[in-house]
Design a protein around this motif. Sequence first.
Motif, PDB file in Angstrom:
ATOM      1  N   PRO A   1      10.859  16.148  -6.654  1.00 28.42           N
ATOM      2  CA  PRO A   1      11.316  15.198  -5.532  1.00 28.42           C
ATOM      3  C   PRO A   1      11.733  16.035  -4.347  1.00 28.42           C
ATOM      4  CG  PRO A   1      12.910  15.694  -7.167  1.00 28.42           C
ATOM      5  CD  PRO A   1      11.932  16.254  -7.624  1.00 28.42           C
ATOM      6  N   HIS A   2      11.380  15.333  -3.104  1.00 26.43           N
ATOM      7  CA  HIS A   2      11.568  15.872  -1.830  1.00 26.43           C
ATOM      8  C   HIS A   2      12.950  15.700  -1.123  1.00 26.43           C
ATOM      9  CE1 HIS A   2       7.220  16.343  -2.206  1.00 26.43           C
ATOM     10  NE2 HIS A   2       7.161  17.165  -1.235  1.00 26.43           N
ATOM     11  N   SER A   3      13.540  16.855  -0.534  1.00 26.43           N
ATOM     12  CA  SER A   3      14.755  16.266  -0.016  1.00 26.43           C
ATOM     13  C   SER A   3      14.808  15.335   1.135  1.00 26.43           C
ATOM     14  CB  SER A   3      15.534  17.678   0.574  1.00 26.43           C
ATOM     15  OG  SER A   3      14.599  18.209   1.200  1.00 26.43           O
TER      16      SER A   3
ATOM     17  N   LEU B   1       0.864  -1.250   0.007  1.00 28.73           N
ATOM     18  CA  LEU B   1      -0.047   0.097   0.315  1.00 28.73           C
ATOM     19  C   LEU B   1       0.811   1.214   0.130  1.00 28.73           C
ATOM     20  CD1 LEU B   1      -2.594  -1.268   2.818  1.00 28.73           C
ATOM     21  CD2 LEU B   1      -3.054  -0.600   0.354  1.00 28.73           C
ATOM     22  N   PRO B   2       0.578   2.102  -0.804  1.00 29.88           N
ATOM     23  CA  PRO B   2       1.477   3.456  -0.917  1.00 29.88           C
ATOM     24  C   PRO B   2       1.161   4.200   0.477  1.00 29.88           C
ATOM     25  CG  PRO B   2       0.036   3.437  -2.900  1.00 29.88           C
ATOM     26  CD  PRO B   2      -0.541   2.357  -1.789  1.00 29.88           C
ATOM     27  N   SER B   3       2.228   4.890   0.955  1.00 30.84           N
ATOM     28  CA  SER B   3       2.133   5.737   2.099  1.00 30.84           C
ATOM     29  C   SER B   3       1.655   7.001   1.463  1.00 30.84           C
ATOM     30  CB  SER B   3       3.382   5.938   2.697  1.00 30.84           C
ATOM     31  OG  SER B   3       4.120   4.691   3.241  1.00 30.84           O
ATOM     32  N   THR B   4       0.829   7.665   2.379  1.00 29.61           N
ATOM     33  CA  THR B   4       0.288   8.885   2.120  1.00 29.61           C
ATOM     34  C   THR B   4       1.236  10.140   2.519  1.00 29.61           C
ATOM     35  OG1 THR B   4      -0.806   9.053   4.235  1.00 29.61           O
ATOM     36  CG2 THR B   4      -2.155   8.055   2.262  1.00 29.61           C
ATOM     37  N   ARG B   5       0.893  11.214   1.863  1.00 28.35           N
ATOM     38  CA  ARG B   5       1.722  12.387   2.174  1.00 28.35           C
ATOM     39  C   ARG B   5       1.732  12.600   3.536  1.00 28.35           C
ATOM     40  NH1 ARG B   5       3.190  17.393   0.000  1.00 28.35           N
ATOM     41  NH2 ARG B   5       2.401  17.162  -2.276  1.00 28.35           N
ATOM     42  N   SER B   6       0.731  12.626   4.383  1.00 27.71           N
ATOM     43  CA  SER B   6       0.584  12.682   5.784  1.00 27.71           C
ATOM     44  C   SER B   6       1.456  11.916   6.487  1.00 27.71           C
ATOM     45  CB  SER B   6      -0.742  13.246   6.581  1.00 27.71           C
ATOM     46  OG  SER B   6      -1.430  11.950   6.258  1.00 27.71           O
ATOM     47  N   ALA B   7       1.421  10.761   6.069  1.00 32.77           N
ATOM     48  CA  ALA B   7       2.020   9.419   6.810  1.00 32.77           C
ATOM     49  C   ALA B   7       3.447   9.663   6.869  1.00 32.77           C
ATOM     50  CB  ALA B   7       1.459   8.184   6.170  1.00 32.77           C
ATOM     51  N   VAL B   8       4.116  10.212   5.636  1.00 35.70           N
ATOM     52  CA  VAL B   8       5.450  10.164   5.654  1.00 35.70           C
ATOM     53  C   VAL B   8       6.120  11.600   6.206  1.00 35.70           C
ATOM     54  CG1 VAL B   8       5.676   8.665   3.652  1.00 35.70           C
ATOM     55  CG2 VAL B   8       5.278  11.136   3.224  1.00 35.70           C
TER      56      VAL B   8
ATOM     57  N   VAL C   1       1.637   9.056  -1.907  1.00 36.14           N
ATOM     58  CA  VAL C   1       0.563   9.672  -2.715  1.00 36.14           C
ATOM     59  C   VAL C   1      -0.231  10.665  -1.860  1.00 36.14           C
ATOM     60  CG1 VAL C   1       0.249   7.257  -4.026  1.00 36.14           C
ATOM     61  CG2 VAL C   1      -1.080   7.699  -1.933  1.00 36.14           C
ATOM     62  N   GLU C   2      -1.184  11.196  -2.534  1.00 35.90           N
ATOM     63  CA  GLU C   2      -1.733  12.391  -1.894  1.00 35.90           C
ATOM     64  C   GLU C   2      -2.612  11.747  -0.785  1.00 35.90           C
ATOM     65  OE1 GLU C   2      -1.051  15.370  -1.775  1.00 35.90           O
ATOM     66  OE2 GLU C   2       0.294  15.453  -3.533  1.00 35.90           O
ATOM     67  N   ASP C   3      -3.073  12.566   0.109  1.00 29.98           N
ATOM     68  CA  ASP C   3      -4.186  12.113   1.209  1.00 29.98           C
ATOM     69  C   ASP C   3      -5.601  12.187   0.585  1.00 29.98           C
ATOM     70  OD1 ASP C   3      -2.867  11.815   3.785  1.00 29.98           O
ATOM     71  OD2 ASP C   3      -2.016  13.489   3.141  1.00 29.98           O
TER      72      ASP C   3
END
Length: 386
Positions: A177-179, A156-163, A375-377
């Motif tokens: 991309p995010h640093s 399952l993809p992690s969501t934006r808030s979860a990461v 992925v997005e929430d």
Amino acid sequence: MTADDKTTKTTAQPVVDEAIERGWEIPNFTIKEIRDAIPAHCFRRDTFRSFTYVFHDVFIIAVLAYAATYIDTIPSAAARVVLWPLYWIAQGVVGTGVWVIGHECGHQAFSPSKAINNGVGMVLHSALLVPYHSWRISHSRHHKATGHMSKDQVFLPSTRSAVGLPARDLDPEGDGPHSAFDESPIAALWGMFLMFGFGWPLYLLTNIAGQKYPGWASHFNPYCAIFEENQFWDVMQSTAGVSVTIAILTYLGQTFGPLAVIKFYVIPYFGVNFWLVLITYLQHTHPDLPHYRENVWNFQRGAALTVDRSFGILDYFHHHISDSHVAHHFFSTMPHYHAVEATHYIKKALGKHYQSDMTPIADALWQSWKQCRFVEDEGDVVFFKS
């Protein structure tokens, strides 16, 4: 239904915004349309033919193990250093084929007989320390909800808030991309080693990378949310099967020594785990493919999110679980020996919605590892971002 059909939704609920941005068309076909495109004989299960693949794999495993008994009698240390890894690699490859047949039994694809399916599957999977019924049950839930953000069972993809990232409209790095995900090649390889080395047993024990269930979600816990109350004895039987294999390995260790068990069984066992996780990860993780939420998802759309890939000669020993996986997700009771032929017809029936990627496996793994972070929430169609 296409992405344009949903553009009347308010921006407060970005239903298919990402689909529009990516030019992704949500398919609109029925299972019947796909099934009708496939010759009827592809769905026939032949018990005798299925057993020939079991005998094929067990024979090769036995020959490899017998040949390996002579390795330590070779005077040359250099030859022994070369031959043991070759044995481990070969046995891991063939053992993965056994795992695939056991998995096919769980889908009732081995034989028209449920008793034969479950009997053979129980033996094959227990021999590989897989709790047969427990995994059969959770894997069935994966097939029933492939690509569904809240119901799929694994990868399952992690969501934006979860990461731990800020909301999209507040994120200075936007879609990436995010640093925060920058890592050296050594760190990435270490992460891969942990996932491919220990991901499978940890998934069975703790449901890691699966749906977030309360308490101890485990394939060995009949009381956890993975299972229904009436599946209690299936889980217990599965645990007993694994326990018998552990007991046999313990006896063999006491008889021939722990090192012999490690060399002949344990290391190849981790080889099987490696191939299993690699294959399934790449089948369901791709930078260009989305996941769906409830408003958009249905069974056939989820099945079409699966990716066919080729592992070259290994496809033969893995019984084509990789290069005909789309067919398997549409019709999981189809025997593997018909799936390659069926893929030819499925490809025509799905057209542009058929997903196949022949990128070399090492390159494909690196791309998915680096680009498939979250992925997005919100949103009914969400793509991986980095």
